[in-house]
Write a protein that holds these residues in place. Structure first.
Motif, PDB file in Angstrom:
ATOM      1  N   CYS A  38       3.809  -1.522   7.466  1.00 46.82           N
ATOM      2  CA  CYS A  38       3.314  -0.404   6.664  1.00 46.82           C
ATOM      3  C   CYS A  38       1.914   0.001   7.109  1.00 46.82           C
ATOM      4  O   CYS A  38       1.607   1.192   7.262  1.00 46.82           O
ATOM      5  CB  CYS A  38       3.316  -0.792   5.193  1.00 46.82           C
ATOM      6  SG  CYS A  38       2.787   0.529   4.088  1.00 46.82           S
ATOM      7  N   GLU A  93       1.697   2.098  10.145  1.00 51.72           N
ATOM      8  CA  GLU A  93       2.139   3.476   9.960  1.00 51.72           C
ATOM      9  C   GLU A  93       1.101   4.324   9.224  1.00 51.72           C
ATOM     10  O   GLU A  93       1.314   5.517   8.995  1.00 51.72           O
ATOM     11  CB  GLU A  93       3.468   3.505   9.187  1.00 51.72           C
ATOM     12  CG  GLU A  93       4.642   2.928   9.974  1.00 51.72           C
ATOM     13  CD  GLU A  93       5.969   3.063   9.238  1.00 51.72           C
ATOM     14  OE1 GLU A  93       6.011   3.821   8.238  1.00 51.72           O
ATOM     15  OE2 GLU A  93       6.949   2.423   9.661  1.00 51.72           O
ATOM     16  N   LYS A  98       9.024   1.807   3.125  1.00 50.56           N
ATOM     17  CA  LYS A  98       8.993   3.193   2.676  1.00 50.56           C
ATOM     18  C   LYS A  98       8.349   3.320   1.298  1.00 50.56           C
ATOM     19  O   LYS A  98       7.477   4.177   1.078  1.00 50.56           O
ATOM     20  CB  LYS A  98      10.411   3.762   2.649  1.00 50.56           C
ATOM     21  CG  LYS A  98      10.476   5.240   2.276  1.00 50.56           C
ATOM     22  CD  LYS A  98      11.919   5.748   2.333  1.00 50.56           C
ATOM     23  CE  LYS A  98      11.993   7.227   1.945  1.00 50.56           C
ATOM     24  NZ  LYS A  98      13.396   7.737   2.001  1.00 50.56           N
ATOM     25  N   SER A  99       8.762   2.478   0.353  1.00 47.93           N
ATOM     26  CA  SER A  99       8.227   2.564  -1.012  1.00 47.93           C
ATOM     27  C   SER A  99       6.768   2.113  -1.060  1.00 47.93           C
ATOM     28  O   SER A  99       5.961   2.681  -1.806  1.00 47.93           O
ATOM     29  CB  SER A  99       9.076   1.734  -1.976  1.00 47.93           C
ATOM     30  OG  SER A  99       9.156   0.389  -1.557  1.00 47.93           O
ATOM     31  N   LYS A 139       4.554   2.307   1.458  1.00 42.35           N
ATOM     32  CA  LYS A 139       3.781   3.361   2.113  1.00 42.35           C
ATOM     33  C   LYS A 139       3.577   4.549   1.172  1.00 42.35           C
ATOM     34  O   LYS A 139       2.466   5.097   1.066  1.00 42.35           O
ATOM     35  CB  LYS A 139       4.498   3.803   3.390  1.00 42.35           C
ATOM     36  CG  LYS A 139       3.788   4.905   4.160  1.00 42.35           C
ATOM     37  CD  LYS A 139       4.579   5.277   5.410  1.00 42.35           C
ATOM     38  CE  LYS A 139       3.944   6.432   6.159  1.00 42.35           C
ATOM     39  NZ  LYS A 139       4.733   6.823   7.358  1.00 42.35           N
ATOM     40  N   LYS A 140       4.627   4.946   0.480  1.00 42.54           N
ATOM     41  CA  LYS A 140       4.546   6.085  -0.437  1.00 42.54           C
ATOM     42  C   LYS A 140       3.526   5.817  -1.543  1.00 42.54           C
ATOM     43  O   LYS A 140       2.717   6.698  -1.884  1.00 42.54           O
ATOM     44  CB  LYS A 140       5.923   6.348  -1.050  1.00 42.54           C
ATOM     45  CG  LYS A 140       5.935   7.507  -2.043  1.00 42.54           C
ATOM     46  CD  LYS A 140       7.330   7.683  -2.655  1.00 42.54           C
ATOM     47  CE  LYS A 140       7.323   8.794  -3.710  1.00 42.54           C
ATOM     48  NZ  LYS A 140       8.665   8.933  -4.349  1.00 42.54           N
TER      49      LYS A 140
END
Length: 301
Positions: free
Chosen positions: A87, A90, A185-186, A188-189
């Motif tokens: 994470c 990214e 994904k979660s 990072k969001k």
């Protein structure tokens, strides 16, 4: 060898019915308590008391937030460290600090926006936490009551954490932090959402500080009502008690009614300054009761 000995010990205790002799099992989370209650042996013999923490005398109001996101704790796979590294890589526009030790000590060596500061403790760690914008707890294991989350919130720093084990018991969604599902994904969001929203972040930081104080205030008011009176708050004392307890429960006590005949200040001054109790009044007159706050739940009060 230690695991083998532990296994043998457990079998021996079960055979000798040692666990049946225990009157009460204290669980650090509702999650653990519910797991135990799947076994009839533990029915009506459990209670939950979250872990306690001890903070040194640091005025967290003096912490000025710096421009970094913090992970502190054990550096191992079950804590979601590989997920965290992916994470971070990214999100090159965000600076991260990593504090701790463990088998994955060197996993961040090749990550340019992750500053590994090693193991920290005491005031040095508290300052690191207090100055962070927010902290991360991406565990992929069933943690019970992580001290990292308690310490972070107590120092006014919101937490982004996974919905594992007892973690959801410690974080109020979008009030003191953000609970997420496991995954890059979660995570990072949630990081981007909090990092790019200074108003939300500031509000969460304030809520972290106020969380226990308002819990104590509400409980004291309810206890005083049950006595037919009102609690007389001293805001400095309320602030002090807030930092003395991590899992507050208010309760009342009584004293000899003859003392209410004395000048009010004679009774309330030592009560507040030495015993850290709150007086109870009715129509401005002192009642023969006081309210105190303990660290833990209401078991055997």
């Amino acid at each position: 060898i230690k695991s083998l000995i532990g296994t043998f010990e457990g079998i021996l205790y079960k055979y000798r019915k040692n666990y049946d002799k225990v009157n009460l099992y204290i669980c650090p989370s509702k999650f653990m308590e519910n797991m135990l209650l799947n076994n009839i042996r533990y029915h009506k013999k459990t209670t939950t008391i979250h872990n306690f923490i001890e903070l040194s005398n640091i005025d967290n109001k003096s912490f000025k937030k710096d421009n970094y996101v913090l992970y502190f704790g054990r550096l191992s796979s079950e804590k979601g460290i590989e997920l965290l590294k992916e994470c971070i890589m990214e999100l090159p526009q965000i600076q991260f600090k990593i504090a701790g030790t463990g088998p994955l000590n060197h996993i961040f060596d090749d990550v340019s926006n992750a500053d590994f500061v090693g193991f920290k403790s005491g005031k040095e760690l508290q300052e690191l936490i207090g100055r962070a914008m927010f902290t991360l707890y991406p565990s992929i294991w069933f943690d019970n009551c992580p001290l990292s989350i308690l310490e972070s919130e107590s120092l006014g720093t919101p937490v982004i954490a996974t919905k594992m084990g007892g973690i959801p018991e410690l974080i109020e969604q979008y009030n003191t932090g953000i609970l997420i599902d496991i995954g890059v994904k979660s995570l990072k969001k949630a990081i981007i959402e909090l990092y790019d929203n200074p108003d939300l972040l500031a509000n969460m930081s304030k809520n972290c500080i106020e969380k226990r104080k308002e819990m104590i205030r509400k409980q004291c008011i309810e206890v005083a009502k049950s006595l037919g009176g009102e609690v007389e708050f001293d805001e400095d004392l309320l602030e002090e008690v807030t930092y003395l307890v991590e899992y507050p429960t208010a309760f009342y006590g009584e004293f000899n009614e003859d003392y209410v005949k004395l000048p009010k200040e004679v009774v309330t001054t030592p009560m507040q300054q030495h015993q850290r109790y709150f007086p109870v009044v009715k129509d401005g007159k002192l009642l023969p009761n006081f309210i105190a706050v303990r660290n833990g739940n209401d078991y055997r009060i």
